[in-house]
Design a protein around this motif. Structure first.
Motif, PDB file in Angstrom:
ATOM      1  N   MET A 297       0.820  -1.215   0.000  1.00 14.62           N
ATOM      2  CA  MET A 297       0.000   0.000   0.000  1.00 14.62           C
ATOM      3  C   MET A 297       0.857   1.268   0.000  1.00 14.62           C
ATOM      4  O   MET A 297       0.396   2.331  -0.391  1.00 14.62           O
ATOM      5  N   ASN A 298       2.080   1.142   0.449  1.00 11.63           N
ATOM      6  CA  ASN A 298       2.975   2.283   0.609  1.00 11.63           C
ATOM      7  C   ASN A 298       4.261   2.002  -0.172  1.00 11.63           C
ATOM      8  O   ASN A 298       5.307   1.735   0.421  1.00 11.63           O
ATOM      9  N   PRO A 299       4.218   2.027  -1.512  1.00 10.12           N
ATOM     10  CA  PRO A 299       5.389   1.612  -2.287  1.00 10.12           C
ATOM     11  C   PRO A 299       6.624   2.480  -2.080  1.00 10.12           C
ATOM     12  O   PRO A 299       7.749   1.971  -2.099  1.00 10.12           O
ATOM     13  N   ASP A 300       6.440   3.786  -1.876  1.00  9.40           N
ATOM     14  CA  ASP A 300       7.602   4.652  -1.652  1.00  9.40           C
ATOM     15  C   ASP A 300       8.313   4.282  -0.355  1.00  9.40           C
ATOM     16  O   ASP A 300       9.543   4.170  -0.315  1.00  9.40           O
ATOM     17  N   GLY A 301       7.522   4.097   0.710  1.00  8.43           N
ATOM     18  CA  GLY A 301       8.114   3.724   1.988  1.00  8.43           C
ATOM     19  C   GLY A 301       8.780   2.368   1.925  1.00  8.43           C
ATOM     20  O   GLY A 301       9.874   2.167   2.478  1.00  8.43           O
ATOM     21  N   TYR A 302       8.138   1.412   1.240  1.00 11.36           N
ATOM     22  CA  TYR A 302       8.707   0.068   1.124  1.00 11.36           C
ATOM     23  C   TYR A 302      10.029   0.103   0.364  1.00 11.36           C
ATOM     24  O   TYR A 302      11.025  -0.497   0.779  1.00 11.36           O
ATOM     25  N   GLU A 303      10.055   0.827  -0.751  1.00 15.33           N
ATOM     26  CA  GLU A 303      11.282   0.935  -1.530  1.00 15.33           C
ATOM     27  C   GLU A 303      12.386   1.609  -0.716  1.00 15.33           C
ATOM     28  O   GLU A 303      13.559   1.207  -0.781  1.00 15.33           O
ATOM     29  N   TYR A 304      12.017   2.608   0.064  1.00 12.50           N
ATOM     30  CA  TYR A 304      13.002   3.323   0.884  1.00 12.50           C
ATOM     31  C   TYR A 304      13.620   2.412   1.937  1.00 12.50           C
ATOM     32  O   TYR A 304      14.789   2.548   2.275  1.00 12.50           O
ATOM     33  N   THR A 305      12.841   1.456   2.446  1.00 10.23           N
ATOM     34  CA  THR A 305      13.397   0.523   3.440  1.00 10.23           C
ATOM     35  C   THR A 305      14.439  -0.391   2.818  1.00 10.23           C
ATOM     36  O   THR A 305      15.315  -0.898   3.522  1.00 10.23           O
ATOM     37  N   TRP A 306      14.355  -0.616   1.519  1.00  9.36           N
ATOM     38  CA  TRP A 306      15.358  -1.448   0.843  1.00  9.36           C
ATOM     39  C   TRP A 306      16.598  -0.654   0.477  1.00  9.36           C
ATOM     40  O   TRP A 306      17.716  -1.191   0.497  1.00  9.36           O
TER      41      TRP A 306
END
Length: 541
Positions: A297-306
């Motif tokens: 649901m939060n692709p920007d946040g998920y990508e940032y965690t990687w």
């Protein structure tokens, strides 16, 4: 003739699963149109050269190029992860009264603490060891604490794929070894590690290409940074069905760092797609209901965690404070949205914005959902997966002073979900109102006591109240604190399996069977004992 790209992907992926014809093995014949590849442990196999190239190209498209050809990993390196978290620990405070929670809440605001979990019994906080003495001085001596994770850096790095992970060297393996791995079950490959956003997206496209008759993938909105929010719909429409199509929505990744929620949604999606037509209950469910899966649901946040910060929680949307980016999407929905001291600071992990639906992602998801209801869809169930603490929470999150009209039904189904998980894996999930799950005691909206975290603007409240999703739950997955948000990848499949049992119970309940078909025959009619009821249900204080 040029086939569409998705057909090429589907064909090559199917070929990867098909073993060498048994007659060729048995006869020991090497036809001229086969290519022999030696494998010292398993003998010889045969593969059409052009099919091998086609298959390998599809695998590279889905899983990325082999490690030797990658310019750099798709995730952060060990040095940056250890540098970011080298002094961090996770502390558990055993909260026993409102005064202790008030003190902890004030300290959380003053020090901008990263609160990991908040239940009726404890609050978990990540903090640098350098600042821990200062925090303890702000708290009463009666507030006991223990160290849950002593080395956050090591625990964080352990969640990334390792150099010898199955997907890392998959392309360099011999063909018979690839066949053996694929034949053992796709879940043993894709779910052996947490996966980055691009791999998840391509994997969903592959599934849709393989099962086009009853699946569909579509973008339901865009993130602040322009990434698609992908939804995967599963269901076989009935041409004779009248009225709105009943739909269950299953979401994960509302908070970037909660990787297990995304992997679990992926596992549920894969399990239902591959079980349709073979599992009687799942087949019946998908003929009566559509199930829409949104893993991230939060692709920007998920990508940032990687890429940058493994423990990033919020979106990446800009705020009024330049150095404090991101909104908490679970405080950004419009129902009973509130702006209090605890969520009005952009630097707070719970910051929901300056107004309802300021979050681009929350606004787009809500617009999509409302558009669905106006075009023949009726949301009857909503499962929002999070981590951690092993809880099943039902509305309302914003206040304990207001009960939902069907509270008894909500609680009955939640207890059934917990029982299904316990019978599946032995893990205990507690059941409570979402307001209780966030507080040390029951509060009303008018209380002046500071709270560790506000419950206003929650996704489960909005879907329940605004879209009339009668059975709306937030499920907090494994574990209960040993790893927190940094659950080891070895627990991806076990977590997925127990949630699959819960989803089957959920669907069977909606089918009117009260979950009987989803239980083993010897357990189907077994009543809950008083002890089990006490263990499963957190009573209101």
């Amino acid at each position: 003739m040029q086939l569409p790209a998705r057909h090429l992907i589907a064909l090559s992926a199917l070929l990867a699963f098909v073993p060498t014809p048994p007659t060729v093995w048995a006869a020991g014949i090497q036809p001229a149109w086969y290519h022999r590849e030696a494998h010292p442990e398993r003998g010889d196999g045969y593969v059409l050269p052009f099919l091998k190239r086609l298959r390998d190209s599809a695998i590279e498209l889905i899983l990325g190029p082999p490690p030797s050809s990658r310019a750099k990993p798709v995730w952060a390196d060990a040095a940056s992860v250890h540098a970011r978290y080298r002094d961090d620990v996770v502390i558990r405070f055993n909260v026993t009264n409102p005064q202790e929670e008030t003190a902890l809440s004030v300290a959380a605001v003053q020090l901008i603490l990263d609160v990991w979990a908040f239940t009726p019994d404890y609050v978990d906080v990540r903090i640098s060891k350098r600042y821990l003495p200062g925090l303890l001085k702000l708290l009463p001596d009666s507030l006991q604490h223990t160290v849950l994770i002593s080395d956050v850096a090591a625990a964080a790095w352990a969640t990334f794929p390792s150099a010898d992970a199955p997907l890392s060297d998959f392309d360099s393996m011999s063909t018979p070894a690839k066949r053996n791995m694929l034949a053992s079950g796709a879940d043993n490959i894709f779910f052996s590690d947490y996966q980055p956003l691009l791999v998840i997206t391509n994997w969903m496209r592959l599934l849709q290409a393989l099962f086009p008759s009853f699946t569909n993938i579509t973008s339901i909105g865009k993130s602040y940074e322009g990434r698609d929010i992908w939804a995967f719909r599963v269901g076989e429409p009935n041409p004779d069905e009248k009225g709105p199509r009943k739909t269950i929505l299953v979401t994960g990744g509302l908070h970037g760092r909660e990787w297990i929620s995304t992997s679990t949604v992926d596992y549920l999606l894969w399990s239902l797609v591959t079980s349709f037509g073979t599992d009687q209950m799942i087949t019946k469910l998908l003929r009566r209901f559509d199930i829409v899966f949104v893993p991230v649901m939060n692709p920007d946040g998920y990508e940032y965690t990687w890429q940058e910060d493994r423990l990033w929680r919020k979106s990446r949307q800009r705020t009024k404070m330049q150095y404090c980016q991101g909104l908490d999407l679970d405080h950004a929905f419009g129902y009973e949205w509130e702006s209090t001291q605890h969520i009005s600071d952009p630097c707070s992990e719970s910051y929901g914005g300056e107004e309802p639906f300021q979050s681009i992602e929350a606004s787009d998801i809500a617009d999509w959902a409302k558009n669905q209801t106006e075009n023949g869809v009726k949301f009857i169930g909503f499962l929002d997966l999070h981590s951690y603490s092993q809880q099943i929470l039902f509305p309302y999150a914003y206040s304990c002073s207001v009960d939902p009209p069907n509270r008894e039904n909500l609680e009955e189904l939640a207890v059934g979900l917990a029982k299904a998980i316990r019978l599946s894996s032995g893990e205990s999930y507690t059941v409570a109102s979402a307001c209780e799950g966030a507080l040390a005691r029951s509060y009303s909206a008018s209380d002046s006591y500071p709270r560790v975290e506000s419950g206003g603007g929650s996704a489960i409240d909005w879907f329940y109240h605004e879209l009339k999703a009668r059975y709306s739950y937030q499920v907090k997955l494994r574990d209960t604190g040993s790893y927190g948000f940094l659950l080891p990848k070895e627990q991806i499949v076990p977590t997925g399996e127990e949630m699959l049992s819960a989803l089957k119970y959920f669907g069977d309940y909606l089918l009117g069977n009260n979950g009987i078909e989803s239980f083993p025959p010897e357990k189907a009619y077994e009543p809950l004992s008083e002890t089990e009821w006490r263990d499963l249900r957190k009573r209101r204080r």
